[in-house]
Design a protein around this motif. Structure first.
Motif, PDB file in Angstrom:
ATOM      1  N   LEU A 107     -84.683  -8.189  -6.959  1.00  0.00           N
ATOM      2  CA  LEU A 107     -86.100  -7.853  -6.800  1.00  0.00           C
ATOM      3  C   LEU A 107     -86.905  -8.732  -7.740  1.00  0.00           C
ATOM      4  O   LEU A 107     -86.582  -8.844  -8.919  1.00  0.00           O
ATOM      5  N   ARG A 108     -87.973  -9.357  -7.218  1.00  0.00           N
ATOM      6  CA  ARG A 108     -88.856 -10.172  -8.059  1.00  0.00           C
ATOM      7  C   ARG A 108     -90.305  -9.871  -7.698  1.00  0.00           C
ATOM      8  O   ARG A 108     -90.647  -9.727  -6.534  1.00  0.00           O
ATOM      9  N   PHE A 109     -91.152  -9.759  -8.718  1.00  0.00           N
ATOM     10  CA  PHE A 109     -92.578  -9.527  -8.469  1.00  0.00           C
ATOM     11  C   PHE A 109     -93.372  -9.941  -9.705  1.00  0.00           C
ATOM     12  O   PHE A 109     -92.814 -10.207 -10.771  1.00  0.00           O
ATOM     13  N   HIS A 110     -94.688  -9.989  -9.551  1.00  0.00           N
ATOM     14  CA  HIS A 110     -95.593 -10.249 -10.677  1.00  0.00           C
ATOM     15  C   HIS A 110     -96.335  -8.961 -11.027  1.00  0.00           C
ATOM     16  O   HIS A 110     -96.702  -8.184 -10.134  1.00  0.00           O
ATOM     17  N   ARG A 111     -96.535  -8.766 -12.315  1.00  0.00           N
ATOM     18  CA  ARG A 111     -97.241  -7.568 -12.759  1.00  0.00           C
ATOM     19  C   ARG A 111     -98.311  -7.944 -13.782  1.00  0.00           C
ATOM     20  O   ARG A 111     -98.217  -8.948 -14.482  1.00  0.00           O
ATOM     21  N   LEU A 137     -84.324   0.874 -12.857  1.00  0.00           N
ATOM     22  CA  LEU A 137     -84.284  -0.542 -13.223  1.00  0.00           C
ATOM     23  C   LEU A 137     -85.074  -0.827 -14.496  1.00  0.00           C
ATOM     24  O   LEU A 137     -84.741  -1.753 -15.245  1.00  0.00           O
ATOM     25  N   TRP A 138     -86.114  -0.023 -14.752  1.00  0.00           N
ATOM     26  CA  TRP A 138     -87.022  -0.288 -15.875  1.00  0.00           C
ATOM     27  C   TRP A 138     -87.764   0.998 -16.214  1.00  0.00           C
ATOM     28  O   TRP A 138     -88.001   1.842 -15.339  1.00  0.00           O
ATOM     29  N   THR A 139     -88.128   1.147 -17.488  1.00  0.00           N
ATOM     30  CA  THR A 139     -89.006   2.230 -17.923  1.00  0.00           C
ATOM     31  C   THR A 139     -89.917   1.710 -19.021  1.00  0.00           C
ATOM     32  O   THR A 139     -89.566   0.756 -19.731  1.00  0.00           O
ATOM     33  N   ASN A 140     -91.085   2.322 -19.171  1.00  0.00           N
ATOM     34  CA  ASN A 140     -92.032   1.852 -20.182  1.00  0.00           C
ATOM     35  C   ASN A 140     -91.611   2.175 -21.606  1.00  0.00           C
ATOM     36  O   ASN A 140     -92.091   1.582 -22.559  1.00  0.00           O
ATOM     37  N   GLY A 141     -90.685   3.137 -21.798  1.00  0.00           N
ATOM     38  CA  GLY A 141     -90.135   3.389 -23.123  1.00  0.00           C
ATOM     39  C   GLY A 141     -91.082   4.135 -24.050  1.00  0.00           C
ATOM     40  O   GLY A 141     -92.231   4.443 -23.713  1.00  0.00           O
ATOM     41  N   SER A 142     -90.580   4.421 -25.245  1.00  0.00           N
ATOM     42  CA  SER A 142     -91.329   5.223 -26.213  1.00  0.00           C
ATOM     43  C   SER A 142     -91.617   4.464 -27.506  1.00  0.00           C
ATOM     44  O   SER A 142     -91.901   5.070 -28.529  1.00  0.00           O
ATOM     45  N   SER A 149    -102.662  -9.167 -20.633  1.00  0.00           N
ATOM     46  CA  SER A 149    -103.900  -9.835 -20.237  1.00  0.00           C
ATOM     47  C   SER A 149    -103.639 -10.988 -19.277  1.00  0.00           C
ATOM     48  O   SER A 149    -104.494 -11.844 -19.079  1.00  0.00           O
ATOM     49  N   ALA A 150    -102.447 -11.012 -18.668  1.00  0.00           N
ATOM     50  CA  ALA A 150    -102.093 -12.075 -17.725  1.00  0.00           C
ATOM     51  C   ALA A 150    -100.996 -11.568 -16.807  1.00  0.00           C
ATOM     52  O   ALA A 150    -100.291 -10.607 -17.106  1.00  0.00           O
ATOM     53  N   TRP A 151    -100.844 -12.237 -15.666  1.00  0.00           N
ATOM     54  CA  TRP A 151     -99.761 -11.940 -14.747  1.00  0.00           C
ATOM     55  C   TRP A 151     -98.451 -12.472 -15.312  1.00  0.00           C
ATOM     56  O   TRP A 151     -98.392 -13.584 -15.826  1.00  0.00           O
ATOM     57  N   THR A 152     -97.392 -11.678 -15.199  1.00  0.00           N
ATOM     58  CA  THR A 152     -96.065 -12.107 -15.634  1.00  0.00           C
ATOM     59  C   THR A 152     -95.052 -11.815 -14.531  1.00  0.00           C
ATOM     60  O   THR A 152     -95.187 -10.833 -13.800  1.00  0.00           O
ATOM     61  N   GLU A 153     -94.049 -12.685 -14.422  1.00  0.00           N
ATOM     62  CA  GLU A 153     -93.022 -12.530 -13.395  1.00  0.00           C
ATOM     63  C   GLU A 153     -91.842 -11.729 -13.938  1.00  0.00           C
ATOM     64  O   GLU A 153     -91.407 -11.940 -15.067  1.00  0.00           O
ATOM     65  N   HIS A 154     -91.295 -10.830 -13.105  1.00  0.00           N
ATOM     66  CA  HIS A 154     -90.170  -9.997 -13.513  1.00  0.00           C
ATOM     67  C   HIS A 154     -89.136  -9.958 -12.386  1.00  0.00           C
ATOM     68  O   HIS A 154     -89.485  -9.825 -11.212  1.00  0.00           O
ATOM     69  N   THR A 155     -87.868 -10.084 -12.767  1.00  0.00           N
ATOM     70  CA  THR A 155     -86.762 -10.105 -11.807  1.00  0.00           C
ATOM     71  C   THR A 155     -85.700  -9.097 -12.229  1.00  0.00           C
ATOM     72  O   THR A 155     -85.354  -9.014 -13.411  1.00  0.00           O
ATOM     73  N   ASP A 189     -98.120  -7.736  -7.545  1.00  0.00           N
ATOM     74  CA  ASP A 189     -98.384  -8.711  -6.489  1.00  0.00           C
ATOM     75  C   ASP A 189     -97.125  -9.526  -6.215  1.00  0.00           C
ATOM     76  O   ASP A 189     -96.209  -9.587  -7.037  1.00  0.00           O
ATOM     77  N   ASP A 190     -97.101 -10.148  -5.033  1.00  0.00           N
ATOM     78  CA  ASP A 190     -96.036 -11.084  -4.630  1.00  0.00           C
ATOM     79  C   ASP A 190     -94.643 -10.490  -4.845  1.00  0.00           C
ATOM     80  O   ASP A 190     -93.820 -11.043  -5.583  1.00  0.00           O
ATOM     81  N   VAL A 191     -94.390  -9.383  -4.184  1.00  0.00           N
ATOM     82  CA  VAL A 191     -93.080  -8.728  -4.263  1.00  0.00           C
ATOM     83  C   VAL A 191     -92.108  -9.458  -3.336  1.00  0.00           C
ATOM     84  O   VAL A 191     -92.430  -9.746  -2.177  1.00  0.00           O
ATOM     85  N   GLU A 192     -90.913  -9.753  -3.847  1.00  0.00           N
ATOM     86  CA  GLU A 192     -89.922 -10.492  -3.076  1.00  0.00           C
ATOM     87  C   GLU A 192     -88.529  -9.872  -3.238  1.00  0.00           C
ATOM     88  O   GLU A 192     -88.196  -9.365  -4.303  1.00  0.00           O
ATOM     89  N   ILE A 193     -87.745  -9.937  -2.184  1.00  0.00           N
ATOM     90  CA  ILE A 193     -86.321  -9.635  -2.225  1.00  0.00           C
ATOM     91  C   ILE A 193     -85.580 -10.946  -2.015  1.00  0.00           C
ATOM     92  O   ILE A 193     -85.779 -11.631  -1.009  1.00  0.00           O
ATOM     93  N   LEU A 194     -84.735 -11.296  -2.984  1.00  0.00           N
ATOM     94  CA  LEU A 194     -83.966 -12.525  -2.916  1.00  0.00           C
ATOM     95  C   LEU A 194     -82.487 -12.200  -2.757  1.00  0.00           C
ATOM     96  O   LEU A 194     -82.030 -11.117  -3.133  1.00  0.00           O
ATOM     97  N   GLY A 195     -81.732 -13.138  -2.245  1.00  0.00           N
ATOM     98  CA  GLY A 195     -80.299 -12.958  -2.130  1.00  0.00           C
ATOM     99  C   GLY A 195     -79.667 -14.117  -1.393  1.00  0.00           C
ATOM    100  O   GLY A 195     -80.324 -15.103  -1.055  1.00  0.00           O
TER     101      GLY A 195
END
Length: 253
Positions: A107-111, A137-142, A149-155, A189-195
């Motif tokens: 899974l890849r997307f920008h947040r 897959l992910w949590t915001n944590g404590s 302040s910018a878009w970042t890519e996450h996979t 934005d720009d959600v992708e499934i790769l494989g």
């Protein structure tokens, strides 16, 4: 058929136990650039549209002025901060995604994310192959707030859940607890499934042939096996049904 199986079982164990490999880098199989509403399930303040650069008045920073590519994105209240009224979990959930012919699924997307930390707001990214059982897959944590302040890519590697599955779901969730502070929230934005597409049923080592080497790989995983490459019919068991599928593709692919 009996003579064929005898010949196959006479092949070297070294060949049988070869680790499967698939050539090439993962490619984009499914994508949603959010230029149009993808029609995903949304509860709470999730919405599709253009973020307006608002919010962040007291805590965190504002939303972007548009998507990562194009004007639109998925987000929480794109006209300002999210509500601090206690409630949730609220979700943004994809429709069923067909990954039945894919391996090494990602899974890849920008947040663009501004959110309170756990104890006050809980947020997760999860994946499922049945819409009922979810893997985080992910949590915001404590450990503190998230302020961007910018878009970042996450996979994220989702292969253990998604490989070979025809009904894969991704969801982003948030839940507001007592005394939460208001931030501008999620933008996606720009959600992708790769494989890697498995082009030939039964070609377990990716050499373009279905032969004794592939039978050996299947025999090495024989029995109960979840999301194994040799489980060709995806029933959670490697058995005669899978061997039959492999033999039906015998030879070149």
């Amino acid at each position: 058929m009996i003579n064929l199986l005898k010949t196959l079982t006479a092949l070297s164990l070294a060949t049988f136990l070869t680790t499967p490999s698939f050539a090439g880098d993962p490619e984009v199989i499914h994508s949603w650039n959010m230029d149009v509403d993808p029609g995903w399930t949304m509860t709470g303040e999730w919405e599709w549209g253009q973020p307006l650069g608002l919010g962040g008045d007291l805590f965190g920073l504002p939303d972007p002025l548009g998507g990562y590519s194009g004007d639109s994105a998925m987000g929480m209240n794109q006209a300002g901060d999210y509500s601090t009224e206690v409630g949730g979990p609220y979700e943004l959930r994809t429709q069923a995604i067909d990954c039945s012919t894919i391996t090494d699924t990602q899974l890849r997307f920008h947040r663009w994310l501004n959110i309170d930390w756990q104890g006050w707001v809980f947020s997760y990214i999860e994946v499922s192959n049945n819409g009922v059982d979810w893997i985080q897959l992910w949590t915001n944590g404590s450990d503190g707030e998230i302020v961007e302040s910018a878009w970042t890519e996450h996979t994220y590697d989702i292969s253990e859940v998604a490989d070979g599955e025809s009904t894969v779901y991704i969801r982003w969730t948030y839940e507001v607890a007592v005394a939460a502070w208001a931030y501008s929230g999620w933008n996606i934005d720009d959600v992708e499934i790769l494989g890697t597409v498995v082009e030939c049923v039964g070609d377990l080592n990716g050499d373009g042939m279905v032969n004794g080497a592939d039978v050996g790989l299947m025999l090495a995983e024989w029995g109960p096996c979840r999301n194994c490459a040799a489980d060709l019919n995806h029933d959670g068991e490697i058995n005669g049904a899978d061997l039959g599928l492999l033999l039906s593709s015998w030879g070149g692919c």
